[in-house]
Design a protein around this motif. Structure first.
Motif, mmCIF file in Angstrom:
data_model
loop_
_atom_site.group_PDB
_atom_site.id
_atom_site.type_symbol
_atom_site.label_atom_id
_atom_site.label_comp_id
_atom_site.label_asym_id
_atom_site.label_seq_id
_atom_site.Cartn_x
_atom_site.Cartn_y
_atom_site.Cartn_z
ATOM 1 N N ALA A 85 45.374 48.945 41.199
ATOM 2 C CA ALA A 85 44.434 48.599 40.145
ATOM 3 C C ALA A 85 44.121 46.911 40.307
ATOM 4 O O ALA A 85 42.991 46.297 40.312
ATOM 5 C CB ALA A 85 44.732 48.852 38.641
ATOM 6 N N LEU A 86 45.117 46.258 40.505
ATOM 7 C CA LEU A 86 45.020 44.797 40.400
ATOM 8 C C LEU A 86 44.457 44.216 41.851
ATOM 9 O O LEU A 86 43.313 43.432 41.819
ATOM 10 C CB LEU A 86 46.489 44.124 40.278
ATOM 11 N N ALA A 87 44.735 44.985 43.073
ATOM 12 C CA ALA A 87 44.122 44.723 44.295
ATOM 13 C C ALA A 87 42.513 44.987 43.942
ATOM 14 O O ALA A 87 41.860 44.325 44.664
ATOM 15 C CB ALA A 87 44.602 45.567 45.326
ATOM 16 N N LEU A 88 42.201 45.952 43.450
ATOM 17 C CA LEU A 88 40.704 46.293 43.312
ATOM 18 C C LEU A 88 40.137 45.412 42.393
ATOM 19 O O LEU A 88 38.944 44.844 42.719
ATOM 20 C CB LEU A 88 40.642 47.823 42.619
ATOM 21 N N VAL A 89 40.696 44.909 41.524
ATOM 22 C CA VAL A 89 39.909 43.646 40.441
ATOM 23 C C VAL A 89 40.096 42.414 41.140
ATOM 24 O O VAL A 89 39.021 41.795 40.989
ATOM 25 C CB VAL A 89 41.070 43.757 38.975
ATOM 26 N N VAL A 90 40.993 42.123 42.096
ATOM 27 C CA VAL A 90 40.951 40.813 42.795
ATOM 28 C C VAL A 90 39.840 40.828 43.669
ATOM 29 O O VAL A 90 38.928 39.808 43.735
ATOM 30 C CB VAL A 90 42.251 40.598 43.482
ATOM 31 N N ASP A 91 39.695 41.968 44.569
ATOM 32 C CA ASP A 91 38.627 42.034 45.517
ATOM 33 C C ASP A 91 37.157 41.892 44.775
ATOM 34 O O ASP A 91 36.285 41.126 45.280
ATOM 35 C CB ASP A 91 38.881 43.357 46.154
ATOM 36 N N HIS A 92 36.892 42.444 43.637
ATOM 37 C CA HIS A 92 35.773 42.360 42.831
ATOM 38 C C HIS A 92 35.427 41.145 42.456
ATOM 39 O O HIS A 92 34.531 40.740 42.489
ATOM 40 C CB HIS A 92 35.979 43.743 41.656
ATOM 41 N N CYS A 93 36.495 40.386 41.720
ATOM 42 C CA CYS A 93 36.423 38.933 41.422
ATOM 43 C C CYS A 93 35.891 37.985 42.429
ATOM 44 O O CYS A 93 35.201 36.982 42.343
ATOM 45 C CB CYS A 93 37.762 38.591 40.669
ATOM 46 N N PHE A 94 36.640 38.320 43.608
ATOM 47 C CA PHE A 94 36.313 37.264 44.864
ATOM 48 C C PHE A 94 35.064 37.905 45.579
ATOM 49 O O PHE A 94 34.733 36.795 46.272
ATOM 50 C CB PHE A 94 37.539 37.616 45.875
ATOM 51 N N THR A 95 34.482 38.831 45.144
ATOM 52 C CA THR A 95 33.117 39.110 45.781
ATOM 53 C C THR A 95 32.093 39.351 44.893
ATOM 54 O O THR A 95 31.384 38.133 44.719
ATOM 55 C CB THR A 95 33.246 40.640 46.738
ATOM 56 N N VAL A 96 31.888 39.965 43.912
ATOM 57 C CA VAL A 96 30.773 40.253 43.176
ATOM 58 C C VAL A 96 30.831 39.206 42.095
ATOM 59 O O VAL A 96 29.549 38.829 41.849
ATOM 60 C CB VAL A 96 30.715 41.538 42.597
ATOM 61 N N VAL A 97 31.893 39.010 41.481
ATOM 62 C CA VAL A 97 32.034 38.039 40.479
ATOM 63 C C VAL A 97 31.815 36.450 40.760
ATOM 64 O O VAL A 97 31.397 35.731 40.243
ATOM 65 C CB VAL A 97 33.250 38.225 39.632
ATOM 66 N N GLY A 98 32.255 36.210 41.984
ATOM 67 C CA GLY A 98 32.182 34.922 42.581
ATOM 68 C C GLY A 98 33.313 34.097 42.151
ATOM 69 O O GLY A 98 33.100 32.833 42.531
ATOM 70 N N LEU A 99 34.579 34.569 41.890
ATOM 71 C CA LEU A 99 35.593 33.500 41.378
ATOM 72 C C LEU A 99 36.220 33.347 42.877
ATOM 73 O O LEU A 99 36.314 33.939 44.015
ATOM 74 C CB LEU A 99 36.506 34.302 40.647
ATOM 75 N N HIS A 100 36.980 32.205 42.811
ATOM 76 C CA HIS A 100 37.771 31.598 43.766
ATOM 77 C C HIS A 100 39.423 31.883 43.838
ATOM 78 O O HIS A 100 40.065 32.000 44.775
ATOM 79 C CB HIS A 100 37.644 30.013 44.211
ATOM 80 N N ARG A 101 39.861 31.829 42.755
ATOM 81 C CA ARG A 101 41.222 31.916 42.334
ATOM 82 C C ARG A 101 41.555 32.943 41.205
ATOM 83 O O ARG A 101 40.770 32.794 40.057
ATOM 84 C CB ARG A 101 41.883 30.631 41.973
#
Ligand SMILES: CC(C)(COP(=O)(O)OP(=O)(O)OC[C@H]1O[C@@H](n2cnc3c(N)ncnc32)[C@H](O)[C@@H]1OP(=O)(O)O)[C@@H](O)C(=O)NCCC(=O)NCCS
Length: 204
Positions: free
Chosen positions: A126-142
């Protein structure tokens, strides 16, 4: 108005993540109440709030109040609170919070899983899915995770996903009646150029 990357549903195998709904109230309340001993020593609570038992704080009506806050915060782009589902049942939660934009583009992540579902890799997926989503669609860096040094299962999660240990923050969060030290772990986009889930699958 929707914020970048929210609302969204994410899926990997039999693990699904989605926003909470009002009809999750009974399942959330039952799961959280049954898991008091498992969860209470790891979860922060603002000091000075009125005394309330765990059961009172996890009643269906408490869920409705929490859902209102989650919806407000997620609409404002400050939070992404995911229900974690397995085989159609609620088994946990991953919440991205403290989203800061500008030159930082960073957020914190917190998570829990039902004790009956622990040890089977639900939260790492679940966490890996969320990090990947945050780093792509959401546009976060960290993304950072703050963990008590004595929380071995949570340390195992971030270490197996390749988060870097950044250091110890003393008296960092108010948990279980006292200010508790936490280790901070973080990952940035540069660490997972092909995605965290894909890296976890290749190394795990
Ligand atoms: C931390 C937590 C979310 C891990 O989720 P998970 O989906 O069980 O993660 P994993 O399956 O990768 O297991 C992580 C570790 O838990 C431990 N574990 C394994 N089986 C277990 C079981 N049946 N019951 C409890 N812990 C178990 C192991 O140390 C495992 O590490 P390993 O894979 O290197 O052996 C979960 O333990 C939890 O909800 N704990 C209480 C709340 C909490 O601590 N939240 C995080 C605060 S920072």
């Amino acid at each position: 108005m929707a914020s970048p990357g929210w609302p969204v549903s994410l899926v990997a195998g039999d693990i699904g993540l989605r926003p909470f709904r009002l009809r999750d109230a009974q399942a959330w309340s039952e799961t959280r109440t049954r898991n008091e001993d498992w969860l209470s020593r790891w979860e922060g609570r603002q000091p000075g709030l009125p005394d309330a038992t765990w059961a009172e704080r996890h009643s269906p009506s408490a869920f409705a109040a929490m859902l209102r806050v989650m919806r407000r915060e997620s609409r404002a782009g400050r939070q992404l609170p995911f229900a974690v589902m397995r085989h159609g049942s609620l088994v946990g939660q991953v919440t991205v919070s403290n989203v800061v934009r500008g030159a930082f583009q960073s957020a914190s992540v917190g998570y829990w899983v039902d004790r009956d579902a622990a040890g089977s890799g639900v939260i790492p997926t679940a966490l890996a899915l969320v990090v990947d989503h945050c780093f792509t669609v959401v546009g976060l860096h960290r993304i950072e995770a703050n963990i008590r040094p004595e929380n071995a299962p949570s340390l195992a999660v971030v270490r197996k996903l390749g988060f870097r240990e950044e250091g110890l923050h003393e008296r960092f969060l108010f948990i279980d009646g006292a200010w508790r030290d936490h280790l901070t772990f973080a990952v940035t986009t540069e660490d997972v150029p092909d995605g965290m889930l894909s890296r976890a699958r290749h190394t795990g």
